[in-house]
Design a protein around this motif. Structure first.
Motif, PDB file in Angstrom:
ATOM      1  N   ASP A 133       0.839  -1.084   0.027  1.00 33.60           N
ATOM      2  CA  ASP A 133       0.004  -0.009   0.069  1.00 33.60           C
ATOM      3  C   ASP A 133       0.944   1.111   0.028  1.00 33.60           C
ATOM      4  O   ASP A 133       1.656   1.273   0.760  1.00 33.60           O
ATOM      5  CB  ASP A 133      -0.845  -0.327   1.108  1.00 33.60           C
ATOM      6  N   ASP A 134       0.705   2.347  -0.925  1.00 36.24           N
ATOM      7  CA  ASP A 134       1.496   3.290  -1.269  1.00 36.24           C
ATOM      8  C   ASP A 134       1.315   3.922   0.273  1.00 36.24           C
ATOM      9  O   ASP A 134       2.225   4.688   0.588  1.00 36.24           O
ATOM     10  CB  ASP A 134       1.075   4.105  -2.039  1.00 36.24           C
ATOM     11  N   ASP A 135       0.157   4.493   0.846  1.00 33.00           N
ATOM     12  CA  ASP A 135       0.069   5.193   1.789  1.00 33.00           C
ATOM     13  C   ASP A 135       0.588   4.668   3.155  1.00 33.00           C
ATOM     14  O   ASP A 135       1.579   5.484   3.777  1.00 33.00           O
ATOM     15  CB  ASP A 135      -1.303   5.538   2.361  1.00 33.00           C
ATOM     16  N   ALA A 136       0.662   3.383   3.435  1.00 32.53           N
ATOM     17  CA  ALA A 136       1.142   2.824   4.452  1.00 32.53           C
ATOM     18  C   ALA A 136       2.776   2.709   4.418  1.00 32.53           C
ATOM     19  O   ALA A 136       3.489   2.978   5.157  1.00 32.53           O
ATOM     20  CB  ALA A 136       0.547   1.359   4.732  1.00 32.53           C
ATOM     21  N   ALA A 138       4.763   5.041   2.661  1.00 29.31           N
ATOM     22  CA  ALA A 138       5.047   6.327   2.986  1.00 29.31           C
ATOM     23  C   ALA A 138       5.256   6.654   4.520  1.00 29.31           C
ATOM     24  O   ALA A 138       6.168   7.357   4.871  1.00 29.31           O
ATOM     25  CB  ALA A 138       4.031   7.386   2.214  1.00 29.31           C
ATOM     26  N   GLU A 139       4.066   6.412   5.169  1.00 31.81           N
ATOM     27  CA  GLU A 139       3.841   6.544   6.660  1.00 31.81           C
ATOM     28  C   GLU A 139       5.446   5.676   7.299  1.00 31.81           C
ATOM     29  O   GLU A 139       5.948   6.505   8.054  1.00 31.81           O
ATOM     30  CB  GLU A 139       2.816   6.086   7.124  1.00 31.81           C
ATOM     31  N   ALA A 169       9.252   9.240   0.981  1.00 30.72           N
ATOM     32  CA  ALA A 169       7.962   8.371   1.028  1.00 30.72           C
ATOM     33  C   ALA A 169       7.507   7.701  -0.263  1.00 30.72           C
ATOM     34  O   ALA A 169       6.843   6.666  -0.035  1.00 30.72           O
ATOM     35  CB  ALA A 169       6.872   9.573   1.295  1.00 30.72           C
ATOM     36  N   ARG A 215       5.688  -0.693  -1.666  1.00 31.43           N
ATOM     37  CA  ARG A 215       4.418   0.074  -2.603  1.00 31.43           C
ATOM     38  C   ARG A 215       4.000  -0.729  -3.553  1.00 31.43           C
ATOM     39  O   ARG A 215       4.460  -1.844  -4.134  1.00 31.43           O
ATOM     40  CB  ARG A 215       5.317   1.265  -3.456  1.00 31.43           C
ATOM     41  N   LYS A 403     -12.071   9.661   4.152  1.00 28.80           N
ATOM     42  CA  LYS A 403     -11.012   9.469   5.099  1.00 28.80           C
ATOM     43  C   LYS A 403     -11.403  10.079   6.280  1.00 28.80           C
ATOM     44  O   LYS A 403     -10.750  10.886   6.829  1.00 28.80           O
ATOM     45  CB  LYS A 403      -9.447   9.722   4.618  1.00 28.80           C
ATOM     46  N   SER A 406      -8.044   8.527  10.072  1.00 21.96           N
ATOM     47  CA  SER A 406      -6.631   7.637   9.387  1.00 21.96           C
ATOM     48  C   SER A 406      -6.756   6.343   9.570  1.00 21.96           C
ATOM     49  O   SER A 406      -7.274   5.883  10.561  1.00 21.96           O
ATOM     50  CB  SER A 406      -5.450   8.286  10.001  1.00 21.96           C
ATOM     51  N   THR A 407      -6.455   5.510   8.346  1.00 15.13           N
ATOM     52  CA  THR A 407      -6.243   4.266   8.610  1.00 15.13           C
ATOM     53  C   THR A 407      -5.084   3.715   9.553  1.00 15.13           C
ATOM     54  O   THR A 407      -5.154   2.496   9.936  1.00 15.13           O
ATOM     55  CB  THR A 407      -5.837   3.371   7.332  1.00 15.13           C
ATOM     56  N   ARG A 408      -4.378   4.573  10.218  1.00 14.17           N
ATOM     57  CA  ARG A 408      -3.460   4.205  11.110  1.00 14.17           C
ATOM     58  C   ARG A 408      -4.106   3.794  12.211  1.00 14.17           C
ATOM     59  O   ARG A 408      -3.742   3.036  13.236  1.00 14.17           O
ATOM     60  CB  ARG A 408      -2.440   5.654  11.527  1.00 14.17           C
TER      61      ARG A 408
END
Length: 631
Positions: A133-136, A138-139, A169, A215, A403, A406-408
């Motif tokens: 996952d790109d967002d995960a 990057a985080e 990221a 990614r 969103k 956050s999926t965090r």
């Protein structure tokens, strides 16, 4: 090429019987040419041409006559939405449902790449996959950059220039000269490969790889590398799938096409590609020259008839076919095009005026079947000074809620999985476990295995985890005390799974925080009460609306207004395909929007910009209305 199906699989009587059952009309030669073809081909299909219905019909007929138990049909699409639509159309018959199981494969290009190439390659190296996952990614990359002393030089580099953190990221793998190398999100790295920053970026990338964090684009590079060093895998895959159908081809990136060419580009499989290049609005950021196999080939067949809308919308759509000129013939309902004028004081009246207009022009039964939509190219206003900038200028209370949290936060992911519990318990359980692995990934030294690889013995840690996952999906988590109790159980069992102690910290505490469920009046942003759905043009791809409003917004550069710039060229009879790049991109996006409605297309234009063109609009038979005025 001999394909494993019965000779009469596409017989006219069989096709007509199945088409009649599905309410599909087969009245044009172009439909039959595609339906009965058993050769490699490209099909350029206009919006509303019934392409998806035709694909579903062809696949069902193939399912009726397929006679191999070891070789199958491979159906690939760009998005899960397109894949799900194909699956839905196949599920209504026994023959169609056969294609949903071995030896066949239906999925996205990303899933196909992961399943057959990238994941086997990584597992052969002992790497446990945690997230793709790109967002995960990057985080996690930025957290390592900020919290590890191993990357001080790289961190110093990112602090002395604009958006340099984006390099970390978005760092991705590429396959160059048979080796995996690290590149930036948009191409080569901005420093020499021998520099300390480059070395630390490569080390950071490798650390995330060892933790199983990737990614989406990484998987294509890993798959390409795997195929280069295991050349027999590509031919084995092509043999496994002698018939390949690729849907929504216009959104296939160069990187994806390269991999598909590696596997299916040797003539061992029949490859039929379907799409509408004029709706191709997604890119992967690469600047490489298009591949010779780019869709559609010059020899592509065409489906130019649209049953969604009539001649007036078809005429405008034809003028906006930027990538490949196509004369679209509208044989659907003879709808209306209207220009809705506004000024700075009446901009917030635009949407409600559209609602009234739709109520007067479109039958209530049609509106109920295909509710009206409000579309815009921009959801967020950005920092430009010009007005209006985005959808929020028309709908001040509009909030994009995709969103909300956050999926965090683990509780958000658990609630999302619970929504899918009734339809697929196994998938929901896997979804929660993946969220747990992601949440705890940086707090344990060793990655945690996939759910299927956990122990099943009585009182084992794996069994305890499965019981906790069951409780997360079924117990009360909308109260603070039960949630904290389940989090305490996780913290005690997970170190047994990983074999390493748990490192507590603020990041983990933030991810495990309890969040009350969102309800009306409880933290939900205020919304304008309406009977329509407002969203981006991009998200409306593939939809059919009874009425569509396109809101004028700033283009991708924040300099010019998309609807005005595009219609100005149309009224002057100029070729939109030869316009400046920003205007061409705006026109491509508008093409998607204007081809959604069946009965009413409304385009919002600022009165000052519209006045020079009003006579031309009227001469084309378009209605002119004023926001807040009498209809």
């Amino acid at each position: 090429m001999d394909l494993p199906f019965t000779p009469d699989v596409f017989a006219k009587d069989k096709a007509e019987t199945l088409a009649a059952q599905r309410g599909l009309e087969l009245s044009h030669t172009e439909q039959w040419d595609f339906l009965q073809s058993t050769e490699t081909l490209d099909l350029q299909a206009a919006p509303g041409s019934g392409k998806t219905s035709l694909v579903g019909l062809k696949l069902t007929l193939l399912g009726q006559g397929w006679n191999s138990t070891t070789r199958g049909i491979c159906v690939l699409s760009h998005t899960n939405t397109a894949k799900d639509e194909i699956t839905r159309r196949l599920s209504d018959t026994l023959a169609g449902r056969r294609l949903l199981a071995f030896p066949h494969f239906i999925g996205t290009i990303q899933t196909f790449t992961n399943t057959f190439f990238a994941l086997p390659a990584l597992r052969s190296r002992g790497i446990e996959i945690q997230t793709i996952d790109d967002d995960a990614y990057a985080e996690d990359a930025l957290w390592l950059l900020d919290n590890s002393c191993r990357y001080r030089t790289l961190k110093a580099y990112t602090e002395h220039g604009y958006d340099r953190r984006g390099l970390v990221a978005g760092a991705t793998y590429v396959c160059e000269a048979g080796k995996l190398a690290v590149a930036g999100p948009n191409g080569p790295l901005p420093f020499k490969s021998t520099s300390k920053s480059a070395q630390q970026l490569a080390q950071l990338k490798e650390e995330l790889e060892n933790r199983g964090r990737f990614r989406y684009s990484d998987m294509f590079a890993i798959a390409e590398h795997y195929l280069m060093h295991q050349s027999d895998i590509a031919r084995a895959t092509a043999h496994r799938f002698p018939f390949v159908l690729l849907d929504e081809m216009q959104d296939t990136s160069d990187r994806q096409q390269q991999l598909l060419d590696q596997v299916f580009g040797h003539g061992e499989s029949v490859v039929q590609r379907v799409g509408d290049t004029n709706q191709g609005i997604f890119t992967d950021g690469t600047t490489a020259r298009p591949r010779p196999s780019i869709f559609p080939l010059s020899t592509a067949a065409e489906l130019p008839l649209s049953r969604r809308f009539g001649a007036q919308i078809a005429e405008l759509a034809t003028q906006l076919t930027v990538r490949r000129r196509q004369i679209i013939e509208g044989v659907g309902p003879e709808g209306t095009i209207a220009i809705l004028l506004y000024d700075d004081d009446t901009v917030t009246d635009v949407v409600h005026t559209f609602e009234r207009l739709a109520g007067q022009r479109v039958p209530a039964t049609v509106l109920a079947a295909h509710p009206p939509r409000v579309l815009a190219s921009r959801l967020a206003p950005g920092t430009a000074k010009k007005f209006p900038r985005a959808i929020t200028c028309y709908l001040p209370g509009y909030t994009h809620l995709n969103k909300a949290h956050s999926t965090r936060e683990l509780i958000t992911a658990v609630r999302a999985a619970r929504a899918d519990l009734q339809s697929d318990r196994h998938a929901a359980t896997g979804q929660v476990w993946d969220a747990v692995r992601k949440t705890y990934g940086n707090s344990l030294d060793h990655p945690m295995p996939a759910l299927s690889r956990l122990e099943r013995g009585y009182a084992s840690a794996g069994t305890q985890i499965r019981l906790i996952l069951h409780d997360l999906l079924t117990a009360d988590i909308d109260s603070q005390e039960p949630w904290h109790h389940l989090m305490g159980q996780l913290k005690s069992v997970l170190p047994q799974i990983s074999g390493t102690p748990l490192r507590a910290g603020k990041r983990l505490d933030d991810a495990l925080v309890y969040i009350p469920p969102l309800e009306a009046g409880n933290g939900r942003p205020a919304q304008v009460e309406t009977s329509f759905v407002a969203t981006s043009i991009q998200r409306a791809k593939g939809e059919t609306h009874a009425a569509t409003l396109i809101l004028e917004c700033l283009d991708s550069r924040g300099q010019k207004h998309d609807v005005h710039e595009t219609l100005a060229l149309v009224t002057q009879g100029k070729d939109v395909a030869k316009a400046p790049d920003a205007v061409r991109k705006a026109a491509q996006l508008l093409f998607v929007g204007i081809t959604r409605p069946t009965h009413l297309l409304v385009l919002a234009l600022h009165r000052t910009r519209a006045e020079p063109h009003l006579s031309t609009f009227s001469a084309r038979g378009w209605e002119i209305h004023t926001a807040g005025g009498i209809i």
